[in-house]
Design a protein around this motif. Structure first.
Motif: not given
Ligand code: ATP
Length: 223
Positions: A127-128, A139-140, A152-155, A203-204
């Motif tokens: 993760k890090i 997160d994963q 993830i945050k939208s890129s 987004l998941v």
């Protein structure tokens, strides 16, 4: 009836699990070989006892057979971890979670019936590493050896575009299963192909680790 837990091995990992379960109001039996470790938990866990978990008789006397979920957090002594797991499964304990030191250890644990094998150091390392590579990675969750769910945050490459525009399934073999919008409070489960991704959205995404890595390289990294 309230679920009962036992944590065997009060090193850094076991201690943290024990503290958290106790803080959540769970009944926890904390066990370690060493008095110094056990004494720390006398005021934290429901019960804290000195015992060698490879001693079948000692475990029986502690009434461990009535515990619903046992977490084996013995690290370095792989032999003790395996033997403890074997005894617990022979006792018929429904759920035994074991911390593994390496892949060989994991294989043996699965063979002897461990219900859940965890690698906290390896998983945290992964993760890090992801969050170092990309600020967008949040997160994963590993679903299996080769499939995960990531958040993830939208890129920049995603913002203002729809799921159709990005065609994540065709291009990367992954599926966007939910979008948490920064504006809406509710999670958008099963988003529509026409939903527009906004800045701050989370987004998941579900997919194989290989496909997720492809997606990260294509859409997320270098943001
Ligand atoms: P961490 O990284 O979580 O600190 P670790 O992976 O280095 O821990 P160890 O320190 O080897 O793990 O073991 C964790 C704890 O398990 C120790 O406090 C040790 O005393 C305890 N332990 C080891 N063997 C047994 C056993 N047979 N019965 C009960 N406790 C045990």
């Amino acid at each position: 009836m309230k679920k009962e837990f036992a944590v065997i091995g009060l090193g850094r990992f076991g201690a943290s699990v024990c503290r958290e379960l106790s803080a959540e109001g769970m009944d926890v039996l904390a066990i370690d070989l060493l008095e110094s470790k056990v004494s720390e938990f006398r005021n934290i866990a429901s019960h804290a006892v000195i015992a060698d978990s490879t001693d079948e008789k000692a475990l029986k006397e502690l009434g461990i057979r009535n515990i619903d979920h046992v977490i084996v957090a013995i690290g370095e002594d792989i032999q003790a971890s395996i033997l403890t797991t074997l005894i617990l499964k022979e006792f018929g304990i429904k759920k035994v979670t074991v911390k593994a030191q390496n892949n060989y250890h994991e294989k043996v644990l699965i063979k002897i019936g461990a219900d859940q094998v965890i690698h906290p150091e390896r998983d945290m390392g992964k993760k890090i590493a992801h969050s170092i590579i990309s600020n967008n990675f949040l997160d994963q969750l590993e679903l299996s050896d080769d499939h995960s769910i990531i958040e993830i945050k939208s890129s920049k490459k995603m913002i203002g575009r729809t799921l159709v525009d990005l065609d994540i399934r065709a291009n990367y073999g992954c599926n966007v299963v939910a979008i948490k919008s920064s504006s809406a409070k509710e999670m958008n489960i099963s988003p529509l192909a026409t939903d527009i991704i906004e800045a701050g959205d989370v987004l998941v995404i579900i997919g194989s680790d290989q496909d997720i890595s492809k997606l990260e390289k294509g859409l997320v990294i270098d943001d």
